[in-house]
Design an enzyme around this catalytic site. Structure first.
Site, short mmCIF file in Angstrom:
data_model
loop_
_atom_site.label_atom_id
_atom_site.label_comp_id
_atom_site.label_asym_id
_atom_site.label_seq_id
_atom_site.Cartn_x
_atom_site.Cartn_y
_atom_site.Cartn_z
CE1 TYR A 302 -68.08 12.80 41.67
CE2 TYR A 302 -66.12 12.07 42.72
CZ TYR A 302 -67.52 12.43 42.79
OH TYR A 302 -68.22 12.64 43.59
CE1 TYR A 353 -66.49 16.23 45.69
CE2 TYR A 353 -67.85 17.11 47.62
CZ TYR A 353 -67.12 15.97 46.88
OH TYR A 353 -67.13 14.77 47.28
#
Ligand SMILES: [Zn+2]
Lengths: 399, 146
Positions: A302, A353
């Site tokens: 991430y 995203y």
């Protein structure tokens, strides 16, 4: 590691090494503002994952999704597919850290006989929603009392400012340089340039471009920051045994773990300011898998900001604490030449995203050997999930 | 989910957990909750001591701190900040309890002069935003110690 730090803890998970496999993946287009709803995006990702698994919607008898967003829950599933059957479900799946732990929930449900084929889905439409400020990462945080009264009034808001402060402390403590943060951004962009589905596919970025990009909050630049996107993805988990009957190459779940920070999303108060709860997550996940960081062929982690990538690389054990800056210089993170191929789809920084769900789907593609920027001979893949308060580690292998 | 409070992003002076912090600032005092049983400083504020369950008392501090980390904000992330940029927002570690990190503004210095662990002292200043007319709240800010 000498002793276990006391600023967080590991969630206790049973050993599920080898019990389940990921047998279907589905993705929507990843875009800037699309005008679509998250529910519509979730439905499309789900449909594609189910088809990829060689299954019908009626075969899906388990669903994990994000309870915090609840864009694609059981009711939405039935409405989309015209089905009415009983489904096991959990709101503790979806994206972010939970994109890594959803296979554990699936394994527990499958082992207990509550479900056979479990879909995990996560859509997001923040690019579309941004214009009206209904949603998005900052808005959620501003509602928390301590942040609202002790942080926001002092200009410490939103995420780019938190992570600029963490970045500065990493620089002060360990001598990390701006160009070393830039190495993460450049590697992710290089991978996105190789990936036709990436939002930044056609846009090159050199280290000079990175260093010329404007500061949002020094030392954090625009190019240290993730995109805001619309898109979604889903994957189907079933028992390792059942996976043998299905058409897709089998990707086995070997290790999974979750770590929690005692200070939650109050980054300002986390005792070890330049670490992530991967400290509590990666060691038990590798232990469950019977593998070590040295065995890993491809890492997706991430990456809302470059510093989060550096901290996770350290905290997962790929290099000693504080040395990630030097570690990532040069071609370390490149898919074809690097010691640690990293986010070969381009990550949150340059792919899209979509909060980590595409990171897990990319790992499955890498282990199937079908990725756009394919890591040669990839057999072991790891996902590092993160929310600030949580981290997850998911270890997958080719069957 | 959205913040409805009209005076946002000024602090909510009615908030039970944090209002004493601002009441202290109005008296030129930097106060932090401290456990009356075990002596632990508790930050952010909690209803009771997380270590021993003891009662907390808002306790005066020296107002001396060290610079832990900071950012120079260049984008107006909220409309309220538009006329302030660039500004320095920082975490400072309290001298008597370095585990207490206060989020604050660093004032009266050039951002270029800031260094790790720089000795600081509190200064109480009115905080106001052009988006919240006719309101100001005294808050602790920090400046380099002479
Ligand atoms: Zn106590």
């Amino acid at each position: 590691m000498i002793g276990t730090p006391d600023w967080g803890h590991t969630t206790s998970f049973e050993d599920i090494n080898g019990d389940v496999a990921i047998v279907g993946i589905g993705e929507t287009e990843y875009t800037k503002a699309s005008g679509r709803t998250a529910r519509d995006i979730g439905a499309e990702a789900a449909e594609r994952a189910i088809a990829d698994a060689g299954l019908e919607p009626a075969d899906i008898d388990g669903l994990t999704f994000s309870g915090a967003f609840a864009d694609f829950d059981v009711a939405a599933f039935h409405e989309q597919f015209g089905t009415t059957h009983e489904m096991w479900s959990s709101p503790w799946g979806g994206g972010m850290s939970w994109a890594g732990t959803a296979p554990y929930l699936a394994a527990r449900a499958i082992n207990a006989g509550k479900a056979r084929h479990v879909l995990n889905v996560f859509p997001v439409a923040w690019a579309t929603q941004r214009a009206s400020m209904t949603g998005g990462p900052g808005e959620v945080h501003a509602t928390q009392t301590a942040k609202q009264n002790l942080e926001v009034p002092f200009g410490w808001f939103p995420q780019p400012v938190y992570f600029a402060t963490i970045m500065r402390r990493h620089m002060l403590e360990f001598g990390t340089t701006e160009a070393q943060f830039g190495a993460v951004a450049v590697a992710c962009r290089r991978h996105a340039n190789l990936h036709p589905g990436a939002v930044m596919h056609g846009k090159k970025m050199t280290i000079d471009d990175y260093l010329a990009s404007p500061y949002l909050a020094d030392p954090l630049r625009l190019f240290d920051s993730c995109l805001i996107s619309d898109g979604g993805a889903a994957y189907v988990t079933t028992s390792a045994e059942r996976a043998q009957d299905l058409p897709a190459p089998v990707v086995v779940v070997r290790g999974v773990a979750e770590g929690l920070s005692a200070s939650g999303t109050h980054w300002s108060q986390q005792r070890d300011f330049t670490s992530t709860p991967q400290v509590f997550s990666a060691p038990p996940a590798f232990a469950m898998a019977g593998l070590t960081p040295q065995d890993v062929d491809v890492l997706t982690a991430y990456d809302p900001f470059t510093v989060v990538s550096l901290m996770q690389i350290e905290d997962m054990g790929f290099c000693p604490k504080g040395e990630s800056g030097r570690f990532v210089e040069g071609d370390t993170l490149f898919h074809d030449a690097g010691k640690l191929p990293f986010n070969p789809h381009g990550g949150l920084l340059s792919h899209a995203y979509v909060l980590g769900i595409a990171h897990v789907v990319e790992l499955v593609k890498q282990l199937r050997g079908t990725a756009a920027a394919q890591v040669p001979g990839a057999e072991v893949g790891v996902y590092g999930g993160y929310t600030g308060a949580h981290a997850s580690t998911l270890v997958l292998t080719k069957a | 989910m959205a913040i409805k409070r009209a005076d946002f992003p000024l602090p909510d002076l009615e908030d039970e957990l944090t209002k004493e912090f601002f009441a202290g600032a109005a008296r030129n005092e930097l106060v932090i909750p401290r456990c009356t049983a075990c002596g632990a400083w508790v930050w952010y504020p909690e209803p009771a001591c997380p270590a021993c369950g003891g009662e907390l008392a808002w306790t005066s501090t020296s107002g001396r701190a060290r610079l832990f980390s900071w950012a120079v904000v260049r984008r107006p992330f909220l409309p309220a900040f538009a006329e302030m940029i660039p500004f320095v927002t920082a975490l400072v570690a309290l001298e008597e309890a370095p585990e207490v990190r206060i989020v604050t503004y660093i004032v009266d210095t050039d951002p270029q002069e800031l260094t790790a662990d720089l000795p600081l002292e509190v200064t109480f200043r009115p905080l106001s935003f052009p988006t919240v007319p006719d309101r100001a709240v005294a808050v602790p800010m920090f400046r380099p110690r002479p």
